[in-house]
Write a protein that holds these residues in place. Structure first.
Motif, PDB file in Angstrom:
ATOM      1  N   GLY A  22       0.788  -1.145   0.002  1.00 43.03           N
ATOM      2  CA  GLY A  22      -0.144   0.046  -0.038  1.00 43.03           C
ATOM      3  C   GLY A  22       0.857   1.257  -0.016  1.00 43.03           C
ATOM      4  O   GLY A  22       0.718   2.191  -0.904  1.00 43.03           O
ATOM      5  N   TYR A  23       2.025   1.123   0.785  1.00 46.39           N
ATOM      6  CA  TYR A  23       2.685   2.417   0.759  1.00 46.39           C
ATOM      7  C   TYR A  23       3.567   2.535  -0.578  1.00 46.39           C
ATOM      8  O   TYR A  23       3.775   3.594  -0.829  1.00 46.39           O
ATOM      9  CB  TYR A  23       3.508   2.237   2.126  1.00 46.39           C
ATOM     10  N   ALA A  24       4.126   1.440  -0.885  1.00 46.13           N
ATOM     11  CA  ALA A  24       4.998   1.585  -1.975  1.00 46.13           C
ATOM     12  C   ALA A  24       4.127   2.141  -3.411  1.00 46.13           C
ATOM     13  O   ALA A  24       4.729   2.751  -3.976  1.00 46.13           O
ATOM     14  CB  ALA A  24       5.570   0.147  -2.279  1.00 46.13           C
ATOM     15  N   ASN A  25       2.928   1.504  -3.327  1.00 44.26           N
ATOM     16  CA  ASN A  25       2.106   2.037  -4.440  1.00 44.26           C
ATOM     17  C   ASN A  25       1.901   3.558  -4.515  1.00 44.26           C
ATOM     18  O   ASN A  25       1.247   4.118  -5.572  1.00 44.26           O
ATOM     19  CB  ASN A  25       0.660   1.212  -4.576  1.00 44.26           C
ATOM     20  N   LYS A  26       2.060   4.226  -3.656  1.00 40.94           N
ATOM     21  CA  LYS A  26       2.063   5.673  -3.265  1.00 40.94           C
ATOM     22  C   LYS A  26       3.028   6.619  -3.927  1.00 40.94           C
ATOM     23  O   LYS A  26       2.984   7.660  -4.072  1.00 40.94           O
ATOM     24  CB  LYS A  26       1.756   6.124  -1.793  1.00 40.94           C
ATOM     25  N   ILE A  27       4.309   5.704  -4.238  1.00 43.08           N
ATOM     26  CA  ILE A  27       5.276   6.091  -4.982  1.00 43.08           C
ATOM     27  C   ILE A  27       5.287   5.932  -6.637  1.00 43.08           C
ATOM     28  O   ILE A  27       4.902   5.049  -7.071  1.00 43.08           O
ATOM     29  CB  ILE A  27       6.538   5.588  -4.517  1.00 43.08           C
TER      30      ILE A  27
END
Length: 207
Positions: A22-27
């Motif tokens: 979830g966090y990585a997909n925000k990058i």
């Protein structure tokens, strides 16, 4: 650097992976991302690594960790299927503030550490005494049985009493059975710490 909290889910591999993805997909998908998996738990490292591999990003993620045995930074080269290693050498040791910041922590306001050494002569003398056979064990037993029982809230294995209570405690017994503090330790305590010699201190010693 992103902070991905896992409150209550530190042992849940699937939740760890979902949080990381979830966090990585925000990058932005064109940016190179990396995972430094030193520290944490084995579950965190394994499932975070697995989550990064599942992203199928280009360029591929960079994985690194610190080998504490050799003090080298190890970087996994996914393209060439090999691990590159570099000495983790700094021009000067990192400050405590830097180490805390790397863990997303900081000193509590008004609770910064004492920068100047306290009772330096006593610390040096005790370090020398502890280097002698059996001395360290004797001192630890005395601390547990005398200091712990008198100066901790619930006995030797609990937290220290509030500072005002510690200051009001006037005497400690150096011959507390079955542990007697050796003469060389008593001399250090007398010369460096005892209130009968150093009036501003609040603890007296009874032999």
């Amino acid at each position: 650097m992103l902070d991905a909290p896992l409150t209550g889910s530190e042992a849940d591999g699937f939740e760890i992976a979902r949080t990381i993805v979830g966090y990585a997909n925000k990058i932005n998908s064109t940016e190179k991302i990396g995972l430094h998996y030193t520290g944490g738990t084995k579950t965190m490292a394994a499932h975070a690594y697995r989550a990064f591999l599942s992203l199928n990003r280009s360029p591929k993620p960079v994985f690194s960790y610190l080998d504490s045995r050799t003090l080298r930074i190890c970087i996994d080269d996914l393209e060439n299927q090999q691990t590159r290693m570099f000495p983790a050498v700094l021009d000067k040791p990192p400050s405590l503030e830097t180490i805390l910041a790397l863990h997303n922590l900081e000193w509590k306001k008004g609770k910064e550490p004492q920068r100047q050494p306290i009772a330096k002569d006593a610390a040096i003398a005790f370090a020398e005494i502890h280097g002698k056979s059996g001395m360290g064990e004797i001192w630890r037993k005395w601390c547990q049985q005398e200091l712990g029982k008198k100066l901790k809230k619930g006995g030797e294995n609990s937290l220290w009493k509030p500072e005002k209570d510690l200051e009001s405690h006037r005497q400690l017994n150096l011959q507390f059975p079955p542990v007697a503090v050796p003469d060389n330790m008593i001399q250090v305590l007398r010369n460096c710490l005892d209130s009968s010699v150093v009036p501003q201190d609040n603890v007296g010693l009874v032999e």
